[in-house]
Design a protein around this motif. Structure first.
Motif, PDB file in Angstrom:
ATOM      1  N   SER A 126      20.133 -10.297 111.869  1.00 12.92           N
ATOM      2  CA  SER A 126      20.712  -9.638 110.697  1.00 12.92           C
ATOM      3  C   SER A 126      19.862  -8.439 110.312  1.00 12.92           C
ATOM      4  O   SER A 126      18.643  -8.573 110.170  1.00 12.92           O
ATOM      5  CB  SER A 126      20.757 -10.589 109.498  1.00 12.92           C
ATOM      6  N   PRO A 127      20.484  -7.258 110.123  1.00 12.04           N
ATOM      7  CA  PRO A 127      19.713  -6.112 109.634  1.00 12.04           C
ATOM      8  C   PRO A 127      19.293  -6.365 108.190  1.00 12.04           C
ATOM      9  O   PRO A 127      20.083  -6.846 107.379  1.00 12.04           O
ATOM     10  CB  PRO A 127      20.694  -4.946 109.736  1.00 12.04           C
ATOM     11  N   VAL A 128      18.025  -6.060 107.872  1.00 13.76           N
ATOM     12  CA  VAL A 128      17.529  -6.332 106.523  1.00 13.76           C
ATOM     13  C   VAL A 128      16.990  -5.105 105.801  1.00 13.76           C
ATOM     14  O   VAL A 128      16.957  -5.090 104.574  1.00 13.76           O
ATOM     15  CB  VAL A 128      16.463  -7.447 106.523  1.00 13.76           C
ATOM     16  N   CYS A 129      16.523  -4.096 106.536  1.00 15.34           N
ATOM     17  CA  CYS A 129      16.042  -2.878 105.873  1.00 15.34           C
ATOM     18  C   CYS A 129      15.885  -1.760 106.885  1.00 15.34           C
ATOM     19  O   CYS A 129      15.792  -2.003 108.084  1.00 15.34           O
ATOM     20  CB  CYS A 129      14.742  -3.105 105.117  1.00 15.34           C
ATOM     21  N   ASP A 130      15.861  -0.543 106.381  1.00 22.97           N
ATOM     22  CA  ASP A 130      15.596   0.613 107.224  1.00 22.97           C
ATOM     23  C   ASP A 130      14.105   0.675 107.533  1.00 22.97           C
ATOM     24  O   ASP A 130      13.272   0.374 106.677  1.00 22.97           O
ATOM     25  CB  ASP A 130      16.018   1.903 106.522  1.00 22.97           C
ATOM     26  N   TRP A 131      13.786   1.080 108.740  1.00 25.36           N
ATOM     27  CA  TRP A 131      12.392   1.215 109.167  1.00 25.36           C
ATOM     28  C   TRP A 131      11.617   2.124 108.213  1.00 25.36           C
ATOM     29  O   TRP A 131      10.476   1.851 107.852  1.00 25.36           O
ATOM     30  CB  TRP A 131      12.362   1.765 110.588  1.00 25.36           C
ATOM     31  N   ASP A 132      12.242   3.208 107.780  1.00 26.27           N
ATOM     32  CA  ASP A 132      11.575   4.188 106.924  1.00 26.27           C
ATOM     33  C   ASP A 132      11.174   3.631 105.560  1.00 26.27           C
ATOM     34  O   ASP A 132      10.334   4.215 104.882  1.00 26.27           O
ATOM     35  CB  ASP A 132      12.471   5.414 106.712  1.00 26.27           C
ATOM     36  N   LEU A 133      11.772   2.520 105.132  1.00 29.48           N
ATOM     37  CA  LEU A 133      11.423   1.925 103.842  1.00 29.48           C
ATOM     38  C   LEU A 133      10.126   1.117 103.893  1.00 29.48           C
ATOM     39  O   LEU A 133       9.585   0.753 102.855  1.00 29.48           O
ATOM     40  CB  LEU A 133      12.556   1.030 103.340  1.00 29.48           C
ATOM     41  N   LEU A 134       9.650   0.835 105.098  1.00 27.71           N
ATOM     42  CA  LEU A 134       8.437   0.039 105.250  1.00 27.71           C
ATOM     43  C   LEU A 134       7.215   0.959 105.265  1.00 27.71           C
ATOM     44  O   LEU A 134       6.970   1.669 106.232  1.00 27.71           O
ATOM     45  CB  LEU A 134       8.484  -0.780 106.540  1.00 27.71           C
ATOM     46  N   VAL A 135       6.468   0.950 104.192  1.00 30.47           N
ATOM     47  CA  VAL A 135       5.245   1.731 104.082  1.00 30.47           C
ATOM     48  C   VAL A 135       4.107   0.872 104.633  1.00 30.47           C
ATOM     49  O   VAL A 135       3.962  -0.289 104.237  1.00 30.47           O
ATOM     50  CB  VAL A 135       4.973   2.104 102.608  1.00 30.47           C
ATOM     51  N   PRO A 136       3.310   1.394 105.560  1.00 31.61           N
ATOM     52  CA  PRO A 136       2.211   0.586 106.104  1.00 31.61           C
ATOM     53  C   PRO A 136       1.327   0.006 104.995  1.00 31.61           C
ATOM     54  O   PRO A 136       0.937   0.700 104.056  1.00 31.61           O
ATOM     55  CB  PRO A 136       1.440   1.588 106.975  1.00 31.61           C
ATOM     56  N   GLY A 137       1.062  -1.289 105.110  1.00 28.07           N
ATOM     57  CA  GLY A 137       0.209  -1.978 104.139  1.00 28.07           C
ATOM     58  C   GLY A 137       0.945  -2.557 102.951  1.00 28.07           C
ATOM     59  O   GLY A 137       0.354  -3.248 102.130  1.00 28.07           O
ATOM     60  N   ARG A 138       2.228  -2.290 102.828  1.00 23.67           N
ATOM     61  CA  ARG A 138       3.037  -2.773 101.698  1.00 23.67           C
ATOM     62  C   ARG A 138       4.220  -3.572 102.237  1.00 23.67           C
ATOM     63  O   ARG A 138       4.557  -3.492 103.403  1.00 23.67           O
ATOM     64  CB  ARG A 138       3.561  -1.599 100.888  1.00 23.67           C
ATOM     65  N   GLY A 139       4.892  -4.289 101.357  1.00 26.53           N
ATOM     66  CA  GLY A 139       6.031  -5.096 101.766  1.00 26.53           C
ATOM     67  C   GLY A 139       7.292  -4.752 101.009  1.00 26.53           C
ATOM     68  O   GLY A 139       7.254  -4.037 100.006  1.00 26.53           O
ATOM     69  N   VAL A 140       8.403  -5.272 101.520  1.00 29.66           N
ATOM     70  CA  VAL A 140       9.684  -5.182 100.819  1.00 29.66           C
ATOM     71  C   VAL A 140      10.314  -6.570 100.826  1.00 29.66           C
ATOM     72  O   VAL A 140      10.139  -7.340 101.756  1.00 29.66           O
ATOM     73  CB  VAL A 140      10.664  -4.150 101.449  1.00 29.66           C
ATOM     74  N   ALA A 141      11.026  -6.880  99.755  1.00 28.06           N
ATOM     75  CA  ALA A 141      11.773  -8.136  99.683  1.00 28.06           C
ATOM     76  C   ALA A 141      13.162  -7.893 100.244  1.00 28.06           C
ATOM     77  O   ALA A 141      13.775  -6.860  99.961  1.00 28.06           O
ATOM     78  CB  ALA A 141      11.855  -8.617  98.240  1.00 28.06           C
ATOM     79  N   VAL A 142      13.642  -8.829 101.053  1.00 24.50           N
ATOM     80  CA  VAL A 142      14.979  -8.722 101.627  1.00 24.50           C
ATOM     81  C   VAL A 142      15.715 -10.037 101.407  1.00 24.50           C
ATOM     82  O   VAL A 142      15.105 -11.100 101.293  1.00 24.50           O
ATOM     83  CB  VAL A 142      14.940  -8.364 103.128  1.00 24.50           C
ATOM     84  N   LEU A 143      17.028  -9.937 101.344  1.00 25.65           N
ATOM     85  CA  LEU A 143      17.879 -11.106 101.172  1.00 25.65           C
ATOM     86  C   LEU A 143      18.462 -11.485 102.522  1.00 25.65           C
ATOM     87  O   LEU A 143      19.050 -10.648 103.211  1.00 25.65           O
ATOM     88  CB  LEU A 143      18.998 -10.794 100.173  1.00 25.65           C
ATOM     89  N   LEU A 144      18.302 -12.742 102.913  1.00 24.81           N
ATOM     90  CA  LEU A 144      18.833 -13.240 104.175  1.00 24.81           C
ATOM     91  C   LEU A 144      20.278 -13.700 103.985  1.00 24.81           C
ATOM     92  O   LEU A 144      20.699 -13.979 102.856  1.00 24.81           O
ATOM     93  CB  LEU A 144      17.960 -14.385 104.686  1.00 24.81           C
ATOM     94  N   PRO A 145      21.041 -13.786 105.074  1.00 23.78           N
ATOM     95  CA  PRO A 145      22.454 -14.180 104.952  1.00 23.78           C
ATOM     96  C   PRO A 145      22.672 -15.524 104.249  1.00 23.78           C
ATOM     97  O   PRO A 145      23.693 -15.720 103.602  1.00 23.78           O
ATOM     98  CB  PRO A 145      22.938 -14.246 106.401  1.00 23.78           C
TER      99      PRO A 145
END
Length: 115
Positions: free
Chosen positions: A19-38
């Motif tokens: 499942s796609p969860v985020c764009d690569w460009d949204l991931l800043v090295p050293g930081r995280g993003v929250a994503v919702l799984l199916p």
């Protein structure tokens, strides 16, 4: 996993498949993003300075809060990459989910890839 600059999105493996969860460009090295799984669960996705991605459950097992995506990643002297919870600062190995500060606690790890 090492990702190339041409990757456009990050996908996580679930029982239903990738499942796609985020764009690569949204991931800043050293930081995280929250994503919702199916299935409605949350995951925390991280990118390190070497462009490797990691995905673990977003829920901090010590507080029950969904905050691990807000933690910072680091590494131990022996090279284990971890996320430190922003609340109580427990560290979780991003490859195994093991809590480095309490061996009886662990979080789920998710398989990630670029697409």
């Amino acid at each position: 996993m090492t990702i190339t600059a041409s990757a456009t999105r990050v996908e996580l493996l679930s029982p239903a498949g990738w499942s796609p969860v985020c764009d690569w460009d949204l991931l800043v090295p050293g930081r995280g993003v929250a994503v919702l799984l199916p299935d409605g669960r949350q995951a925390a996705v991280f990118r390190d300075g070497s462009d490797r991605i990691y995905a673990v459950d977003n829920r901090d097992p010590f507080t029950g809060a969904y905050v691990l995506s807000r933690g910072l990643i680091g590494s131990t002297a022996d090279g284990r990459v971890y996320v430190a919870s922003p609340l109580l600062k427990q560290r979780f190995d991003l490859l195994t989910g093991e809590c480095l500060d309490d061996e009886d606690v662990r979080i789920a790890v998710h398989t990630a890839r670029s697409a």
